[in-house]
Design a protein around this motif. Structure first.
Motif, short mmCIF file in Angstrom:
data_model
loop_
_atom_site.label_atom_id
_atom_site.label_comp_id
_atom_site.label_asym_id
_atom_site.label_seq_id
_atom_site.Cartn_x
_atom_site.Cartn_y
_atom_site.Cartn_z
N UNK A 192 0.85 -1.19 0.00
CA UNK A 192 0.00 0.00 0.00
C UNK A 192 0.88 1.24 0.00
N UNK A 193 0.72 2.08 -1.00
CA UNK A 193 1.58 3.26 -1.08
C UNK A 193 1.17 4.28 -0.03
N UNK A 194 2.10 5.12 0.36
CA UNK A 194 1.84 6.15 1.36
C UNK A 194 2.76 7.33 1.10
N UNK A 195 2.37 8.47 1.66
CA UNK A 195 3.13 9.69 1.47
C UNK A 195 4.11 9.91 2.62
N UNK A 196 5.28 10.44 2.28
CA UNK A 196 6.32 10.74 3.25
C UNK A 196 6.67 12.21 3.13
N UNK A 197 6.73 12.91 4.25
CA UNK A 197 7.07 14.33 4.25
C UNK A 197 8.53 14.54 3.85
N UNK A 198 8.74 15.54 3.00
CA UNK A 198 10.09 15.93 2.61
C UNK A 198 10.24 17.41 2.90
N UNK A 199 11.18 17.76 3.73
CA UNK A 199 11.41 19.16 4.09
C UNK A 199 12.01 19.92 2.91
N UNK A 200 11.59 21.15 2.75
CA UNK A 200 12.13 21.98 1.67
C UNK A 200 13.61 22.30 1.88
N UNK A 201 14.27 22.73 0.82
CA UNK A 201 15.70 23.04 0.90
C UNK A 201 16.12 23.83 -0.33
N UNK A 202 17.28 24.44 -0.24
CA UNK A 202 17.89 25.08 -1.40
C UNK A 202 18.70 24.03 -2.14
N UNK A 203 18.34 23.80 -3.39
CA UNK A 203 19.01 22.76 -4.18
C UNK A 203 19.89 23.40 -5.24
#
Length: 707
Positions: A192-203
């Motif tokens: 079952x797929x699920x969402x994972x939080x990704x913090x923003x950043x300067x790339x």
């Protein structure tokens, strides 16, 4: 297969003879694995079939990878004779996947397969001779003959993958399985797929020029993007998850598709992904050389248009904004997953580089941080159309590798697949395909409310605009002193160092003068009549770079990349205002200036006398008017009776300078004697036009002293 596995090479460290041996081995393994791919064809007759109706017959690709080496070595003057000029013509150029050009077999005299194999043997001998004898100095860079060898090797590895996709599209009875490694044996229920939080950043994106790996031109440059926080699916979208979209009528509902996508879907009458099969027993999946029962926990393989439709469907069902990741977001996923580039691998971290078989595998097999398959298994479509990073430059021996795709129609795929090897498996690799195109590619969806940040930097090809670009910015590619830079120095001298002076440039063109003036003055406004021109400096101001083509000869062009920081002109760009305006009909707000500059404007005006009779209203007392003109009156722009000079009156010659004095004398005094400035207008690489422009400087009298 294991004995053919290898990785791309560090081209900067080590000893020359050791590096020569590495490159030799890398070449031989590349050559061998490419030829092994074609053993899956049932007979030589199959070489004359097309996997895709919009691609060449399979035989073309067998010959093409060898011909590429010879053509590039010949172009680079590493060799001085060809092996087979006919082959080196017909096998030279592939076709874009939506082009109908050059696909008519009547245009080609395809040779026997045996002759192509013989050519490959001859080419292999020639290439090995160069590897064994050519001077090798470290580091290996663009100018090295070994860069051309690496170019050929990495080009062949690209075709290893793309040709496998074409073989996958051949009828099943034309191929033989189990001759090119073994597929993954693991199948089962999808997680079952699920969402994972990704913090923003300067790339920071872009490959450094001194990176040790070979790179294609589109990888280099320097681009920074602020990536907002987002949520990303833990797994690639599986076959089972995509089936939900299908069973909910996704292929029949226009509302989920982009206009381009719905047009494609109708043209193809698509009801499921290209490699899916369905019969009375259920679904099956076509692999490169076999069909298997549908592995529901493997990643679905689709084109961008299908992936986008799925995201739109999911958005409607959940009330959340789903889409594909951008290139910068993919790099953020790579970063937070703790992945390293190839040189840092102790063990291969995913289903890539042919390390774990010759097919996809379950989406929950290779964990990478909080995610799975950020790298490997199948490529991942992104929302980002490819363009070059700021600082992009084409390689002179392969000037059409990237630039034909900088059209907004080719989207980047990231992460690599099970068959991605060499450069394809590296962190900085950048490959893009038309959105309808099939590769071993699937997708991971993200959820984000942040607006998409899509860079647009196509090459400007409008001839009038590109000529202006060349004459404003082309000094980066020549030894000539830039005219706008010289004129800016004159204006600074006129202002006597008063940086607070308000300056108006009345013929901005593509902006060089305004940027030069902004290095000295705190308030610069630049106007131009045409939006075609003014959008160029606005792009430079906002994005820091722009691109244009410059005619070389015939149909050949140079691709120019202008980066504002390379000119040292980033300072002051915040104090610049670029606007479109008609000099003959200026708004009242364009007034109160200490200096007005008119470069090459006078001769473009429909009524220069009328314009000049009111210009004093826009100049402050004690301010200056700088006029630079060729006095080259053109009847198409300015009627004869509106000319300021260049004619006889009562039998006596009247010059334009006479006309200027007559009109401006009521409100201005000539500050210094007129003087000439030379302007070289470059029209092609070999054609220039020299102009001599008269420059006059006028000082505004005080209102109470308008004698």
């Amino acid at each position: 297969m294991k004995e053919l596995l290898t990785k791309t090479i560090d081209l900067r460290s080590g000893m020359p003879e050791e590096k020569r041996r590495e490159i030799r081995e890398y070449f031989l393994k590349t050559w061998a694995v490419d030829e092994l791919l074609y053993t899956q064809l049932k007979s030589d007759e199959v070489f004359y079939h097309r996997g895709d109706p919009l691609r060449h017959i399979i035989l073309f690709y067998l010959g093409h990878t060898a011909v590429f080496f010879i053509n590039k070595l010949f172009l680079g003057k590493i060799i001085d004779r060809r092996i087979n000029p006919k082959f080196e013509s017909i096998f030279a150029i592939g076709v874009d996947e939506m082009s109908w050009d050059d696909l008519d077999n009547n245009h080609y005299d395809w040779p026997p397969v045996s002759e192509v194999r013989h050519y490959r043997d001859k080419a292999k001998e020639a290439i090995l001779r160069i590897i064994d004898t050519a001077p090798l100095l470290l580091p290996i860079d663009w100018e090295s003959p070994f860069w051309i060898i690496m170019m050929g090797i990495e080009h062949e590895r690209i075709h290893l993958e793309t040709s496998s996709v074409l073989i996958r599209q051949l009828p099943l009875d034309k191929v033989v399985s189990d001759l090119f490694g073994k597929r993954c044996p693991e199948t089962g229920s999808a997680p079952q797929n699920e969402l994972v939080d990704v913090e923003g950043a300067t790339m920071k994106l872009g490959k450094p020029k001194d990176h040790p790996f070979y790179g294609w031109d589109n990888e280099y440059g320097d681009y920074t993007e602020e990536v907002a926080g987002f949520k990303a699916a833990r797994y690639l979208t599986s076959n089972r998850e995509f089936l939900e979209f299908m069973e909910d009528g996704g292929y029949e509902a226009e509302k989920y598709w982009t206009e381009e996508g719905w047009s494609w879907r109708n043209f193809k009458q698509a009801e499921m992904p290209l490699f899916w099969r369905k019969d009375e027993n259920g679904y099956r999946l076509r692999l490169v050389a076999e069909e298997v029962l549908m592995p529901w926990n493997w990643p679905v393989e689709v084109n961008y248009l299908e992936a986008k439709a799925f995201c739109n469907w999911k958005s409607e069902k959940t009330g959340q904004a789903y889409r594909l990741p951008t290139e910068a977001e993919w790099y953020r996923l790579h970063q937070v997953s703790g992945l390293k580039d190839v040189m840092g691998w102790e063990t291969t971290p995913g289903n890539i580089n042919l390390e774990y078989g010759t097919s996809p595998c379950p989406v929950d097999k290779f964990q990478q941080g909080d995610f799975y398959d950020v790298l490997g298994n199948v490529w991942q479509w992104t929302e980002t159309p490819i363009t070059g990073f700021p600082g992009f430059k084409v390689h002179p021996l392969y000037d059409d590798f990237s630039t034909p795709t900088f059209d907004g129609k080719h989207n980047l795929i990231k992460g690599g697949s099970w068959i991605s090897t060499g450069n394809e498996a590296t962190l900085h690799s950048r490959y893009a395909f038309r959105r309808n195109f099939y590769q071993h590619a699937g997708f991971r969806y993200v959820q984000s409310d942040a607006p998409l940040n899509i860079q647009s930097a196509d090459y400007e090809t409008d001839e009038e605009v590109t000529l202006s670009c060349e004459n404003n910015w082309g000094d980066a590619y020549s030894q000539e002193t830039n005219f706008s830079k010289r004129l800016a120095e004159i204006v600074v001298d006129v202002a006597k160092g008063k940086t607070e002076s308000r300056v108006l440039d009345l013929n901005a063109d593509t902006g060089r003068l305004a940027f030069e003036l902004a290095q000295y003055f705190n308030d610069v406004t630049a106007l131009d009549f045409t939006a075609r021109m003014i959008r160029i400096p606005i792009q430079l101001q906002e994005q820091g770079y722009m691109r244009y083509t410059m005619k070389d000869e015939g149909e050949l062009v140079h691709f120019r990349d202008v980066v504002l920081s390379d000119f040292g002109l980033e300072k002051g760009k915040g104090s610049l205002l670029f606007m479109q305006a008609d000099a003959m009909n200026l708004k009242p707000n364009y007034t109160g200036y200490d200096i007005i500059v008119m470069p090459n404007l006078l001769e473009e005006l429909s009524d220069p006398g009328l314009f000049l009779s009111h210009i004093h209203e826009r100049v402050n007392d004690g301010g200056y008017l700088v006029i630079v003109s060729s006095y080259n009156w053109d009847l198409l722009r300015t009627q004869r009776e509106k000319w300021l000079g260049g004619f006889k009156k009562d039998g006596e010659p009247v010059t334009t300078l006479d006309g200027l004095k007559a009109i401006l004398g009521n409100h201005f005094g000539m500050e210094r004697e007129p003087f000439d400035m030379e302007l070289t207008v470059r029209k092609t690489s070999r054609i220039t036009e020299n102009r001599v422009l008269e420059t006059t400087v006028w000082k505004r009298r005080k209102r109470k002293d308008n004698r």
